[in-house]
Design an enzyme around this catalytic site. Structure first.
Site, PDB file in Angstrom:
ATOM      1  N   LYS A   1       0.853  -1.186   0.000  1.00 49.37           N
ATOM      2  CA  LYS A   1       0.000   0.000   0.000  1.00 49.37           C
ATOM      3  C   LYS A   1       0.888   1.236   0.000  1.00 49.37           C
ATOM      4  O   LYS A   1       1.972   1.219   0.608  1.00 49.37           O
ATOM      5  CB  LYS A   1      -0.898  -0.038   1.244  1.00 49.37           C
ATOM      6  CG  LYS A   1      -1.971   1.035   1.288  1.00 49.37           C
ATOM      7  CD  LYS A   1      -2.889   0.824   2.497  1.00 49.37           C
ATOM      8  CE  LYS A   1      -3.958   1.900   2.594  1.00 49.37           C
ATOM      9  NZ  LYS A   1      -4.875   1.663   3.726  1.00 49.37           N
TER      10      LYS A   1
ATOM     11  N   SER B   1      -9.778   1.864   2.598  1.00 46.53           N
ATOM     12  CA  SER B   1      -8.846   2.599   1.783  1.00 46.53           C
ATOM     13  C   SER B   1      -7.817   1.723   1.059  1.00 46.53           C
ATOM     14  O   SER B   1      -7.188   2.185   0.105  1.00 46.53           O
ATOM     15  CB  SER B   1      -8.102   3.616   2.652  1.00 46.53           C
ATOM     16  OG  SER B   1      -7.263   2.959   3.574  1.00 46.53           O
TER      17      SER B   1
ATOM     18  N   SER C   1     -10.214  -0.485   6.709  1.00 46.01           N
ATOM     19  CA  SER C   1      -9.537  -0.267   5.420  1.00 46.01           C
ATOM     20  C   SER C   1      -8.860  -1.487   4.808  1.00 46.01           C
ATOM     21  O   SER C   1      -8.455  -1.434   3.647  1.00 46.01           O
ATOM     22  CB  SER C   1      -8.499   0.847   5.560  1.00 46.01           C
ATOM     23  OG  SER C   1      -9.122   2.095   5.485  1.00 46.01           O
TER      24      SER C   1
END
Lengths: 485, 104
Positions: free
Chosen positions: A77, A152, A176
């Site tokens: 990420k 996210s 997330s």
């Protein structure tokens, strides 16, 4: 044919049946094939990944021992540091920033011989539930390209679902990892708070942030969690509890375990397909031998409101460091330091980040502190206590991961509250600091995946994984999104 | 809201102000439901605040002698490489006080 699992890939590379360079090359080929439509990756690290893979092959040829993730192409990420590489956190304000050091979890990943192949998209500063708040790219759900991948960690989930990589790391503050995992039909693990080091992770809400794996099946997620978990003196919130082998007991089943449903989680909060899928999931757990019980966590209905006060208060403080003085974007033409701060932040942050900073600043401001931050902190403490009591009646708790499957891109961007409410089942877990796993529990009538969330006591991550594995074995879910296949 | 934005060192346009005001007011209304769960609610008695973890036996800074504790020249150089402007290993920023004719 199903893509190879993390476990099988690593075993084949360790035994010499296949080599790491070809494996990494195959991942880049798959990314080239599908990422134009999925849009998960922000940057590929082809040269470094190939070098790392060649080193793994060389060490294997020299009969040196290789790690549990040997040669496994892995996506990171965009909020985790890998020394020397750019890191943007999905934001324009970090444009050009290069990480001077490597995150603790990424160090462990690499020490386990995984191969980071690139960084993937996310909502700006991890603030969002659809990946649409990224200032850098649009990521699409591999199951239906008109749909959001969730957020996210939407890039992490989409990359794994589209079989671009078998493993990705995400971070979870209020859902997330789990919500995008559910939307994309993969397994996502938010470990116990303190289980994995956050050293080198860009902070959003420090009392909640946690790094965890996303993979195509539970065994792979367990293997990855075992590799990245463990103490790190550079993160003072990281537990000293040593890492353990989550894989060893994973096939032991859940025969006789008490699995609790939460009375206050009513099916009226769910879309009808999700309600039916949850009912079926409970039947599946019963077939696995679980004893279903009902527990009460009355404050669960306050979780979204409590979370958005606490997380945004912390974010308003954590994001004060992005002011154009030390790194990232600096606005030109400022005549004073204060003007530079304001102009850099106003140009660099996107609308959702600004909204949340304003909300957090308000909740912490003189005259409102006790009514907002203070009250939310008290309620979070009480909620945690209620979870402790619930875990006296059940070893595990289950909820849907999200009230429904993936929503359409653009559908909720102008309605932040509606977006926040998609976190209704994931935020309580975050506030309680307990582990939560999302495991696929079928498809809705649109053919989009739904997730079951399995919760356990603090540091009982292994028990949650074991239950998720038993559930997965029983359902036989296969992640086969058509558009990206 | 303009005052709060100023405190957060954010400048918001007139258009953002209108949109944010209605969105934030809806969010704050939603958050205000927490009132009924606080103030004398028995469920909160004896509960610990969110700062509970601060009491845990976490390592003290002296124990945390990881690489983060050793900011050697290399790490400092790398840090400065990220700076929009620097001079002789110092960060360079506009002067603290506005120049005459500035609007601060």
């Amino acid at each position: 044919m199903q893509p190879a699992t993390v476990e099988k890939l690593a075993a084949a590379i360790r035994s010499g049946e296949r080599n790491a360079v070809d494996t990494v090359e195959a991942a880049f080929a798959r990314i080239a094939e599908v990422d134009g439509s999925v849009g998960a990756f922000l940057e590929l690290w082809r040269d470094e990944a190939t070098e790392r893979a060649a080193d793994i092959d060389r060490r294997r040829d020299e009969e040196q021992p290789l790690g549990p993730l040997a040669g496994v192409p892995t996506a990171l990420k965009d909020n985790m540091s890998l020394a020397g590489h750019e890191l943007n956190c999905g934001s324009r304000i970090l444009a050009g920033y290069r990480a001077p050091y490597t995150a603790g979890a990424v160090e462990r990943l690499v020490a386990a011989d995984a191969v980071p192949v690139g960084r993937v998209n996310m909502d700006e500063f991890a603030m969002g539930s659809s990946c649409e708040n990224s200032a850098l790219a649009t990521t699409r759900n591999p199951w239906n390209l008109a749909m959001a991948p969730g957020g996210s960690s939407g890039g992490s989930a989409a990359a794994v679902a589209a079989a671009e990589v078998p493993l990705a790391l995400g971070s979870d503050t209020g859902g997330s990892i789990r919500q995008p995992a559910a939307f994309c039909g993969v397994v996502g693990v938010k470990p116990t708070y303190g289980r994995v080091s956050r050293y080198g992770l860009v902070a959003f809400a420090s009392s909640l942030d946690q790094i965890g794996p996303l993979a195509r099946n539970v065994r792979d997620a367990a293997l990855a969690l075992g590799a990245i978990a463990g103490p790190d003196p550079r993160d003072s919130t990281c537990s000293e509890e040593p890492a353990c082998d989550f894989l060893k007991p994973i096939e032991n089943g859940i025969e006789g375990l008490r699995v609790g449903t939460i009375r206050e989680v009513t099916t009226s909060a769910l879309e009808s397909d999700a309600a039916r899928a949850f009912e079926r999931a409970l039947e599946t757990l019963a077939r696995c031998g679980a004893e279903l019980v009902e527990v009460s966590v009355p404050l669960i209905e306050t979780a979204v409101a409590t979370y958005y006060v606490l997380a945004n208060s912390e974010a308003s403080a954590n994001l004060a460091r992005f002011d154009g003085s030390r790194y990232g974007h600096r606005a030109g033409g400022a005549r004073s330091l204060a003007e530079m701060y304001t102009a850099s932040r106003s140009e660099g942050f996107g609308p959702e980040v600004k909204r949340r900073i304003i909300l957090g600043t308000f909740a912490l401001s003189s005259g409102y502190y006790d009514a907002y931050y203070g009250r939310a902190a008290r309620i979070a403490g009480a909620l945690r206590q209620q979870f402790t009591e619930a875990f006296e009646q059940a070893e595990l708790l289950v909820t849907p991961t999200s009230p429904g499957g993936a929503f359409r891109l653009g559908e909720r961007v102008d309605d932040p509250l509606a977006m926040y409410l998609s976190d209704v089942f994931t935020t309580p877990t975050s506030l309680a600091g307990i582990p939560g796993i999302s495991v696929p529990c079928g498809l809705d009538s649109r053919g989009l995946p739904l997730g079951l969330q399995i919760l356990a006591r603090p540091f009982a991550d292994g028990a949650a994984l074991r239950a998720a594995r038993a559930f997965e074995r029983e359902t036989g879910f296969e992640c086969r999104p058509e558009p990206a296949a | 809201m303009r005052r709060i934005a100023e405190l957060a060192r954010l400048r918001i346009s007139a258009r953002e102000e209108t949109t944010f005001a209605s969105q934030l007011s809806e969010i704050v209304d939603y958050i205000d439901q927490l009132r009924e769960f606080d103030a004398g609610d028995a469920a909160l008695d004896g509960s610990e605040a969110a700062s509970e973890t601060a009491d845990n036996d976490f390592p003290r800074p002296a124990d945390a002698a990881g690489p983060a504790g050793k900011v050697g020249p290399t790490l400092l150089d790398q840090f400065l490489d990220n700076a929009p402007a620097s001079l002789d290993r110092f960060l360079l920023v506009p002067q603290v006080k506005a120049t005459p004719g500035g609007d601060e």
